[in-house]
Scaffold this motif. Structure first.
Motif, short mmCIF file in Angstrom:
data_model
loop_
_atom_site.label_atom_id
_atom_site.label_comp_id
_atom_site.label_asym_id
_atom_site.label_seq_id
_atom_site.Cartn_x
_atom_site.Cartn_y
_atom_site.Cartn_z
N ASN A 164 -2.34 9.26 -2.94
CA ASN A 164 -1.62 8.36 -4.58
C ASN A 164 0.13 7.99 -4.30
O ASN A 164 -0.23 7.80 -5.11
N ASN A 165 -0.17 7.46 -3.22
CA ASN A 165 1.36 6.74 -2.51
C ASN A 165 0.34 5.74 -2.11
O ASN A 165 -1.09 5.27 -2.13
N ASN A 217 -4.99 -1.62 -2.36
CA ASN A 217 -4.23 -0.58 -3.68
C ASN A 217 -3.62 0.12 -2.98
O ASN A 217 -2.21 0.83 -3.42
N HIS A 218 -3.29 0.85 -1.76
CA HIS A 218 -2.38 1.02 -1.69
C HIS A 218 -1.66 0.49 -0.71
O HIS A 218 -0.30 1.20 -0.10
N PHE A 219 -1.34 -0.56 -0.10
CA PHE A 219 -0.67 -0.86 1.16
C PHE A 219 0.22 -1.83 0.46
O PHE A 219 -0.03 -2.55 -0.16
N ALA A 220 1.70 -1.63 0.55
CA ALA A 220 1.98 -2.30 -0.50
C ALA A 220 2.54 -4.15 0.76
O ALA A 220 3.68 -3.36 1.63
N VAL A 274 -9.02 -1.17 8.19
CA VAL A 274 -8.67 -0.28 7.23
C VAL A 274 -7.93 -0.34 6.10
O VAL A 274 -8.11 -0.05 5.13
N TYR A 275 -6.99 -0.44 7.05
CA TYR A 275 -5.37 -0.18 6.22
C TYR A 275 -4.86 -1.22 6.21
O TYR A 275 -3.51 -1.07 4.98
N ARG A 276 -4.83 -2.68 7.11
CA ARG A 276 -4.08 -3.66 6.24
C ARG A 276 -5.08 -4.25 5.30
O ARG A 276 -3.95 -4.89 4.78
N ASN A 277 -6.20 -4.24 5.06
CA ASN A 277 -7.34 -4.55 3.40
C ASN A 277 -6.93 -3.67 2.64
O ASN A 277 -7.61 -4.24 1.31
N ASN A 285 3.98 8.33 -6.06
CA ASN A 285 4.25 7.32 -6.65
C ASN A 285 5.51 6.42 -5.30
O ASN A 285 6.45 5.88 -6.41
N ILE A 286 5.19 6.45 -3.81
CA ILE A 286 6.32 5.83 -3.87
C ILE A 286 5.60 4.91 -2.56
O ILE A 286 4.29 4.96 -2.49
N VAL A 287 6.43 4.17 -2.13
CA VAL A 287 6.05 3.47 -1.25
C VAL A 287 6.81 4.26 0.32
O VAL A 287 7.69 4.59 0.63
#
Length: 316
Positions: free
Chosen positions: A81-82, A268-271, A262-265, A60-62
């Protein structure tokens, strides 16, 4: 066609194994690599992606990750799950880098680098260093990964996680279930191929140095990687086609993943913050950087042809 990489072929006789999945060749390979890099303990996996996944599982980190990165690293961060934040680091490619620093220990991703005494020079006792044995990596296999450390408890826990959550034993029925785990261990065939390639590694490094030195001298670079040889060109796609037309295979390492929807949007996971998509250097380098053939089977005449064609393209 002059190949970008060289992948050795191997004939494996499984009759020699006492156990197709967990023969002693696996532990022999673990011992060989940990001794080579100067670590006390090692555990193998079916891939380096699995290794990264398990080191980050439910932390649970960034994770601050270079935008120019193989997508499998981002996948491992997400599925464990990060969250991730992009950084504008382009210098790591072909080398090792700190994937995450927890304060009391760090994870070093060295999927593209394997050097003697590397753990001693780059890590502290509690750190985890990840290696890859993907077919095109410095020491390849049919795939595979390894984590080394001087922290016995961390390695023991990761070994149990990768072995279905069980303690290690030759027979399945002799193992003790410790926790719900994953089937992510390296099998005997992977270990034997990697071991065979490691036995030729010093010879490979010697050959690569000759190629790299010639490239550096003739093309004006000071590259040091034993995995990739990357150069800067104008109109990368045009260059790749030009080289292909001349019988030379080139590649791209890597695209700027912060531009990939895919990663930019992936909210839930992109800080997200304003700096996490401000990776101008990554955008520039991902469009101008290309890998030229770099492997131990290149002949001097092939290297000279590659140099000649690079220079021809520059002069166009």
């Amino acid at each position: 066609m002059i190949n970008l990489f060289h992948v050795n072929n191997h004939t494996i006789n499984t009759v020699n194994y006492n156990n197709l999945l967990h023969d002693t060749v696996v532990t022999t390979f673990e011992d060989t690599i940990k001794d080579y890099v100067g670590a006390q303990y090692a555990v193998t996996f079916n891939s380096a992606t699995s290794a990264i996944f398990l080191t980050l599982l439910n932390k649970n980190i960034v994770v601050n990750v270079p935008s120019m990165i193989p997508p499998v690293v981002l996948n491992a961060i997400i599925t464990s799950n990060n969250r991730y934040r992009f950084i504008d680091d382009v210098d790591w490619v072909g080398d090792s880098y700190v994937l995450h620093d927890f304060g009391d220990y760090k994870i070093v991703d060295s999927a593209q680098k394997l050097e003697k005494n590397q753990f001693i020079t780059e890590c502290n006792d509690d750190d985890l260093m990840v290696f890859s044995f993907y077919p095109t990596k410095p020491v390849g296999s049919s795939d595979g990964g390894m984590i080394v450390s001087n922290d016995f408890k961390k390695i023991k826990y990761l070994k149990e996680l990768a072995l279905n959550g069980m303690t290690s034993s030759h027979n399945n029925w002799e193992r003790t279930i410790k926790l719900p785990g994953y089937k992510m261990y390296m099998n005997s065939i992977q270990a034997e191929i990697a071991m065979n390639n490691f036995n030729m590694y010093e010879e490979k490094l010697s050959s690569l140095k000759k190629v790299r030195d010639l490239y550096n001298t003739e093309l004006g670079y000071s590259n040091t990687s034993n995995h990739l040889y990357r150069i800067e060109v104008i109109d990368r796609d045009k260059f790749i086609q030009f080289m292909k037309n001349n019988g030379i295979s080139c590649g791209i390492h890597y695209s700027a993943t912060h531009l990939n929807p895919v990663y930019r949007n992936h909210l839930n996971h992109f800080a997200y913050d304003e700096n996490s998509t401000n990776c101008k250097l990554s955008e520039e380098k991902s469009e101008s950087t290309v890998s030229i053939p770099f492997n131990e089977r290149l002949t001097i005449s092939e290297v000279n042809l590659i140099i000649k064609k690079v220079k021809e393209y520059r002069e166009k």
